[in-house]
Structure formats: structure tokens, C-alpha cells
Design an enzyme around this catalytic site. Structure first.
Site, PDB file in Angstrom:
ATOM      1  N   GLY A 105      43.767 -25.555 -15.114  1.00 37.87           N
ATOM      2  CA  GLY A 105      44.846 -24.783 -14.514  1.00 37.87           C
ATOM      3  C   GLY A 105      45.889 -25.673 -13.865  1.00 37.87           C
ATOM      4  CG  LEU A 138      44.991 -27.128  -7.319  1.00 38.25           C
ATOM      5  CD1 LEU A 138      45.927 -28.152  -6.685  1.00 38.25           C
ATOM      6  CD2 LEU A 138      44.467 -26.153  -6.272  1.00 38.25           C
ATOM      7  CG  ASP A 189      32.394 -17.505 -17.349  1.00 40.13           C
ATOM      8  OD1 ASP A 189      32.892 -17.267 -16.230  1.00 40.13           O
ATOM      9  OD2 ASP A 189      32.028 -16.606 -18.141  1.00 40.13           O
ATOM     10  CB  ALA A 226      41.757 -18.386  -8.762  1.00 39.07           C
ATOM     11  CB  THR A 256      45.519 -16.890  -1.895  1.00 36.58           C
ATOM     12  OG1 THR A 256      46.846 -16.352  -1.913  1.00 36.58           O
ATOM     13  CG2 THR A 256      44.553 -15.720  -1.736  1.00 36.58           C
ATOM     14  CE1 TYR A 259      44.625 -14.251  -6.563  1.00 36.27           C
ATOM     15  CE2 TYR A 259      46.273 -13.943  -4.848  1.00 36.27           C
ATOM     16  CZ  TYR A 259      45.494 -14.775  -5.630  1.00 36.27           C
ATOM     17  OH  TYR A 259      45.572 -16.134  -5.457  1.00 36.27           O
ATOM     18  CE  LYS A 268      41.507 -17.088  -4.205  1.00 31.92           C
ATOM     19  NZ  LYS A 268      40.844 -18.165  -4.976  1.00 31.92           N
ATOM     20  CD1 TRP A 284      54.191 -17.955  -1.427  1.00 35.25           C
ATOM     21  CD2 TRP A 284      56.344 -18.516  -1.284  1.00 35.25           C
ATOM     22  NE1 TRP A 284      54.854 -16.914  -0.828  1.00 35.25           N
ATOM     23  CE2 TRP A 284      56.179 -17.219  -0.726  1.00 35.25           C
ATOM     24  CE3 TRP A 284      57.619 -19.075  -1.278  1.00 35.25           C
ATOM     25  CZ2 TRP A 284      57.232 -16.487  -0.198  1.00 35.25           C
ATOM     26  CZ3 TRP A 284      58.681 -18.349  -0.743  1.00 35.25           C
ATOM     27  CH2 TRP A 284      58.490 -17.068  -0.216  1.00 35.25           C
TER      28      TRP A 284
END
Length: 306
Positions: A13, A15, A41, A73, A114, A138, A142, A163
Site C-alpha cells: 500500500g 504507506l 491476508d 487497512a 486514523t 470506517y 478502526k 490526510w
């Protein structure tokens, strides 16, 4: 110090890729494995147990200290409103399995979360111990993941960010680069405030924390915030992107959130305080505007803005 053996879940991903790139060039990191979701996974208990056991074994054989950073995520904020089960599987069940596997192998865990765990109605930057109150599926998923990690293993740390944009994958900066080419003007919401965060700077902070937790005991506070410093609105962020492109920022016009209704509610205010990060002796990330300029200077968006 003894070198690190690093496993990055979600390693393909936005990050995760920056984490892998920086870890590969860090002198203290002996080896890095950064599997994507197709390879690891996080909702598969057996796969998670095997991956963490392999990390612990390989680190032990090489005389290294293992650390797992969870950058995986489900991040499709609007889709999560109607895909509740999958969002909770990835964002809550996955972290629970990772924490259990890390506890069984004695591997420290750094879990990325997040700003969406907060209600978004504050008038000052959120501290890690402020009351949560997510408004979206979401955000709720999280927050559930945070709780699973913290109660599942006492050598786990949660790092909230916000962000995020970077060279890999889709993000706001890339979208603005494309729209600058395609449209004479565009409207962007100006009543949501947050801290744009370059994924490369976030990755550097996570690696610094990983070094700390590897040798133990790690920061006493187990929930921390890491974003680039300062704050702006999405409109202000878009105008800054236009400036970096050499375009007229006045082409970006402000509008209200109500003008563009979305399936998932967005926090009106989600600035995260970095005070706990600094108090832990960790390096504060630079101001967001400086980071954005550095991101463009690095060539991260050269292809997008061509």
C-alpha cells in the site's frame, strides 16, 4: 544497538511501500518483509500465525530484534458504509489476529490508525486520550482495531495519523494534479480541517518508533499521534498543490461539505496533537507545507503532474 527484523503488513500500500523503501536503506534494519494483502491476508489466522512465527524465527537466527508494523487497512471510507462486514474484518479482526500472534511470539507491534476515530467536533488538536466517537463505519472499524490491539498484547502501540498522501497509490495530491490539467477551475471543501501528512515522513516516524519498541520497553503511552505539523482545509491543501505545480491557486474555489454529500460523514475537525509523540522523545514531523514542497522536489508526483 542490535539490528531489526521488520515485517510490514500491508506492504504494497501507499504507506507500506514507503516503509519498505526506507527500511531497505536503514543501516539498523537487517531485513524487511513487506507482503501485500495477496501474500498476507491479515484476516486469515493461520497465515498471520505463520508469518509472525517466521519473523520471530528468522530474527532469532540472525541475531536481530523482530518488530511488526501493521499498515494494512480497509480504507474505502464511503464503500465501508455498505460493506460493513469486510471493513470490520480487515480493520478489527485482522489487528486482533496480529496482536494475538505477536503476543505468542513476543514480537512488538506498531499498529497504524486514523483521525476518523474522533467525532470531529473539537476546537483544538485532539490528544491521544481524548474521548473517541467515530461517525462512520470506517472510523468505528478502526477504533475497534485499536482496542483489539491494545488489549491483545501489552507490547503494542497505536499510531494515529491523518490526510496521508504519497508517491504510491491513489490520493488527494494525485487527484489535484490531474484536475489541474483537466479543469480551468474546481471547487474543494473549505470547512474540514486537518493535517496533510506525507507518507514518507510518516514512515520515518514509524521506523523510529519501531527501533524504540524493539529494544524495549518503548514509550509508556501506547496511543500516539503522528502527522506533519500545522493544519489547513482541503481547499487550502488543494491550493498548495496548485502552487507546487506552478498553477494559479485561485483556480481552486471553496465550498461547503453540504455542497458535496458523501455516503460517509467526514470529520469537520480532525487535527491531531503531536504533544505525546514529542514527550516520548520521538522526532516531530516537519510542517505540512514544507513536507508537501519536499514531496514534489523528490519527484514523487513527477509522472502525475507531467
Amino acid at each position: 544497538m542490535t539490528g531489526l527484523a521488520l515485517l510490514v503488513a500491508g506492504g504494497r500500500g501507499q504507506l507500506g511501500r514507503d516503509l519498505a523503501i526506507q527500511a531497505d536503506t536503514a543501516a539498523e534494519v537487517g531485513f524487511t518483509h513487506a507482503p501485500g494483502s495477496a501474500e498476507l491476508d491479515v484476516t486469515d489466522r493461520e497465515a498471520v500465525d505463520d508469518a509472525v512465527a517466521a519473523l520471530a524465527s528468522s530474527a532469532r537466527d540472525a541475531g536481530l530484534r523482530p518488530v511488526l508494523v501493521n499498515a494494512s487497512a480497509y480504507t474505502a471510507v464511503d464503500a465501508a458504509e455498505s460493506d460493513v462486514e469486510r471493513a470490520f474484518q480487515v480493520n478489527a479482526d485482522g489487528p486482533r489476529l496480529l496482536a494475538a500472534a505477536c503476543a505468542a511470539q513476543g514480537v512488538p507491534l506498531v499498529h497504524v490508525s486514523t483521525d476518523y476515530v474522533f467525532p470531529g467536533d473539537a476546537d483544538r488538536p485532539y490528544e491521544p486520550d481524548d474521548p473517541t466517537g467515530p461517525k462512520s463505519v470506517y472510523g468505528r472499524s478502526k477504533l475497534a482495531g485499536e482496542r483489539e490491539v491494545l488489549r491483545g498484547w501489552d507490547r503494542s502501540w497505536v499510531v494515529r495519523t491523518a490526510w496521508v498522501y504519497g508517491a504510491h497509490g491513489g490520493n488527494f495530491v494525485k487527484t489535484m494534479c490531474r484536475l489541474e490539467r483537466e479543469r480551468e477551475t474546481l471547487t474543494v471543501v473549505d470547512d474540514q480541517r486537518g493535517s496533510p501528512t506525507w507518507s514518507a515522513d510518516l514512515a520515518a516516524g514509524l521506523l523510529e518508533l519501531a527501533r524504540r519498541v524493539a529494544v524495549g520497553p518503548g514509550p509508556e503511552q501506547r496511543v500516539l499521534h503522528c502527522t506533519n505539523a500545522g493544519e489547513t482545509t482541503w481547499c487550502g491543501f488543494a491550493r498548495a498543490v496548485f502552487e507546487e505545480l506552478g498553477a494559479d491557486p485561485s483556480r481552486v474555489r471553496p465550498c461547503a461539505t453540504a455542497d458535496f454529500p458523501r455516503p460517509a460523514p467526514r470529520p469537520a475537525y480532525s487535527v491531531l496533537s503531536g504533544a505525546a509523540w514529542r514527550a516520548a522523545g520521538l522526532t516531530p514531523p516537519r510542517p505540512w507545507r514544507e513536507a508537501l514542497a519536499a514531496a514534489f522536489a523528490s519527484g514523487a508526483f513527477a509522472e502525475t503532474s507531467a
